[in-house]
Design a protein around this motif. Structure first.
Motif, short mmCIF file in Angstrom:
data_model
loop_
_atom_site.label_atom_id
_atom_site.label_comp_id
_atom_site.label_asym_id
_atom_site.label_seq_id
_atom_site.Cartn_x
_atom_site.Cartn_y
_atom_site.Cartn_z
N PHE A 57 92.17 57.59 75.99
CA PHE A 57 91.90 57.97 74.84
C PHE A 57 90.46 58.64 74.80
O PHE A 57 89.54 58.19 75.54
CB PHE A 57 91.29 56.56 74.03
N ASN A 58 90.64 59.76 74.18
CA ASN A 58 89.23 60.43 74.24
C ASN A 58 88.39 59.93 72.90
O ASN A 58 88.72 60.41 71.80
CB ASN A 58 89.32 62.07 74.34
N VAL A 59 87.30 59.09 72.88
CA VAL A 59 86.90 58.38 71.94
C VAL A 59 85.66 59.22 71.34
O VAL A 59 84.78 59.91 72.10
CB VAL A 59 86.39 57.07 72.16
N GLU A 60 85.74 59.55 69.79
CA GLU A 60 85.00 60.59 69.40
C GLU A 60 83.70 59.98 68.41
O GLU A 60 82.83 60.65 67.89
CB GLU A 60 85.58 61.37 68.50
N LEU A 72 89.23 50.53 68.73
CA LEU A 72 89.80 50.67 69.73
C LEU A 72 89.63 49.29 70.59
O LEU A 72 90.84 48.80 70.93
CB LEU A 72 89.45 51.69 70.70
N VAL A 121 89.15 54.89 78.79
CA VAL A 121 88.27 55.52 77.76
C VAL A 121 87.53 56.69 78.44
O VAL A 121 86.91 56.28 79.12
CB VAL A 121 87.64 54.43 76.67
N ILE A 163 96.85 54.22 66.99
CA ILE A 163 96.00 53.78 68.42
C ILE A 163 96.98 52.46 68.77
O ILE A 163 97.40 52.42 70.02
CB ILE A 163 94.59 53.25 68.03
N LEU A 187 84.32 59.15 76.60
CA LEU A 187 83.71 59.47 75.36
C LEU A 187 83.53 61.00 75.14
O LEU A 187 83.09 61.67 76.41
CB LEU A 187 82.40 58.76 75.66
N ILE A 224 88.21 47.48 76.91
CA ILE A 224 87.83 48.80 76.98
C ILE A 224 87.77 48.88 78.66
O ILE A 224 87.12 48.13 79.24
CB ILE A 224 86.64 49.22 76.22
N GLU A 270 84.89 54.56 66.19
CA GLU A 270 86.46 54.53 66.89
C GLU A 270 86.29 53.46 68.25
O GLU A 270 87.38 52.77 68.38
CB GLU A 270 86.73 55.76 67.24
N LEU A 271 85.13 53.46 68.81
CA LEU A 271 85.14 52.78 69.92
C LEU A 271 85.38 51.11 69.72
O LEU A 271 86.02 50.38 70.34
CB LEU A 271 83.66 52.85 70.85
#
Ligand code: PLP
Length: 437
Positions: A144-147, A155, A168, A133, A170, A213, A151-152
């Motif tokens: 970023f494709n946050v999973e 990040l 970002v 990251i 989601l 973010i 993780e959020l």
């Protein structure tokens, strides 16, 4: 894996050819791909060798774009690098204007090495490491494709430390069965991917308030080798509902990443009907007023590649075995997913010989090292060449050097010429980095 949905009779050699206009059989030269005799490639570079066709990639990219254009949709295509990460192939897509979808720092650096700008790269994946990251932030990655919630938070912390802001989206898990092989389904609640729909509103609101973010929207990716628009319709309808819910809470949503997964015909069946797919996109999300992204991998490169191999010997042991010089360490899909790949002989005369059943296997010491069972093929004497079709996606990227087999060479066909894009690995390179103590 297409076996899970394919119910028709096995195509014969003529059926395979008829479904693949990039191939033709010339009386003298034998099987040609994009106008280049495969024998010429094997003569020059040996076998096994991966052969990719730039023309096929360009045509497939253009067909997808045309389908969207016919619906007046503006969808930005981010090629999913994991399907085939060769620099020469990334470069073909860069020249067409594609961005990239990556799942590791290695893929991120590969995409940049091929000239794709970091702003044009989206980073997917369920386990992005902190170091990965940080590197992506430092290079100015596009999205970023946050999973997950975890993780959020990570990040946010890393971006704040770096003094940057991460764009970002989601990744929502829409809990949709993509109707594909269990090993490549990703959009069911039981899968490890994405964030449950029920958790999205709260997490999105949190993301909107987190330092470092900038939350832009949603992503979804429900699986791979999807042949019907139906699961997409269900998933995209859920995504559209979610966009409306979020906006109802006063949250801003400007991006929707539609994921990848468009399926191809591995037998002689048609692949995804692109017009029907684009119509679904238009109907479900076309009116949301968001920037649409898509991350196709297999659709763009699968049929644009083949693995060219030679017969080592034919063995009679109750049944006929055709033993190739290619093996599961090159193309693992049959062993991993029970995938079916078409096999065409290269010699012109072989298209006219009587076809009888044979198991087509590799020399690796595993029973799973089998490309095809009871496949109707002509008599194939030692040295005869065959093409394993539709091997452009999830082929070379999954290769290993198991059984101390050096990596195969790869060649790109473009404009009727062929170019070496990876030399065959030398045997001594197999242990060159090892330390003997
Ligand atoms: C693997 C993957 C893709 C590409 O899938 P294809 O089936 O090759 O189109 C796209 N997006 C994500 C998040 C993926 O994991």
């Amino acid at each position: 894996m297409a076996d899970a949905v394919f119910t028709g009779p096995e195509p014969d050699l003529a059926d395979l050819l008829a479904a693949r206009p990039a191939f033709a059989v010339h009386a003298q030269d034998g099987l040609c791909f994009e106008g280049v005799p495969l024998n010429a490639i094997a003569d020059q570079y040996g076998t096994p060798v991966w052969v990719y066709g730039a023309g096929s990639m360009q045509a497939r990219y253009a067909a997808l774009q045309a389908a969207f254009k016919a619906q007046s949709l503006d969808v930005h295509i981010h090629y999913a690098v994991k399907a085939n990460d060769h620099l020469a192939i990334l470069s073909v897509f860069r020249q067409l204007g594609a961005g990239a979808d990556v799942v590791s720092q290695g893929e991120f650096l590969r995409a940049q090495r091929a000239g794709i700008a970091p702003q044009n790269i989206v980073y997917s994946g369920v386990g992005k490491a902190a170091t990965e990251i940080e590197a992506a932030l430092a290079q100015g990655i596009g999205q970023f494709n946050v999973e997950s919630a975890e993780e959020l938070e990570m990040l946010s912390t890393l971006a704040t430390h770096a003094g940057s802001t991460a764009s970002v989206v989601l990744r929502m898990n829409p809990d949709v069965d993509a109707g594909t092989h269990a090993k490549i389904t990703t959009g069911l609640a039981e899968n490890k991917f994405g964030i449950a729909a029920a958790d999205i509103p709260e997490l999105y609101a949190r993301a909107a308030n987190l330092p470092g973010i900038s939350v832009r929207g949603l992503a979804l990716h429900i699986g791979s080798q999807i042949l019907s628009p139906e699961p997409y319709a269900t998933a995209y309808a859920k995504a559209a509902d979610m966009v409306r819910t979020l906006r109802g809470q006063g949250l801003e949503v400007t991006v929707l990443d539609l994921g990848g997964g468009i399926g191809i015909g591995y037998h002689d069946e048609p692949g995804m009907n692109l017009a029907a797919f684009a119509a679904v996109v238009k109907r479900e999300v076309g009116g949301l007023g968001v920037q649409l992204l898509m991350e196709p991998g297999r659709y763009l490169v699968g049929p644009a590649g083949l693995l060219l191999a030679s017969v080592v010997l034919q063995k009679q042991a109750g049944k006929r075995f055709v033993v190739l010089d290619a093996a599961m360490n090159e193309l693992m899909r049959p062993a991993l997913y029970e995938a079916w790949h078409g096999i065409l002989p290269v010699g012109a005369h072989l298209f006219h010989g009587a076809a009888t059943p044979a198991d087509v296997v590799g020399p690796v010491c595993e029973s799973a090292d089998c490309f095809a069972k009871d496949r109707a093929l002509p008599d194939l004497s030692p040295g005869a060449r065959v093409a394993l079709l539709d091997a452009g996606a999830y082929g070379a990227v999954m290769s290993s050097s198991y059984n101390a087999r050096p990596r195969a060479a790869s060649v790109l066909v473009a404009n009727g010429q062929f170019h070496l894009i990876t030399p065959r690995q030398r045997l001594e390179d197999l242990w060159a980095d090892e330390i003997l103590i």
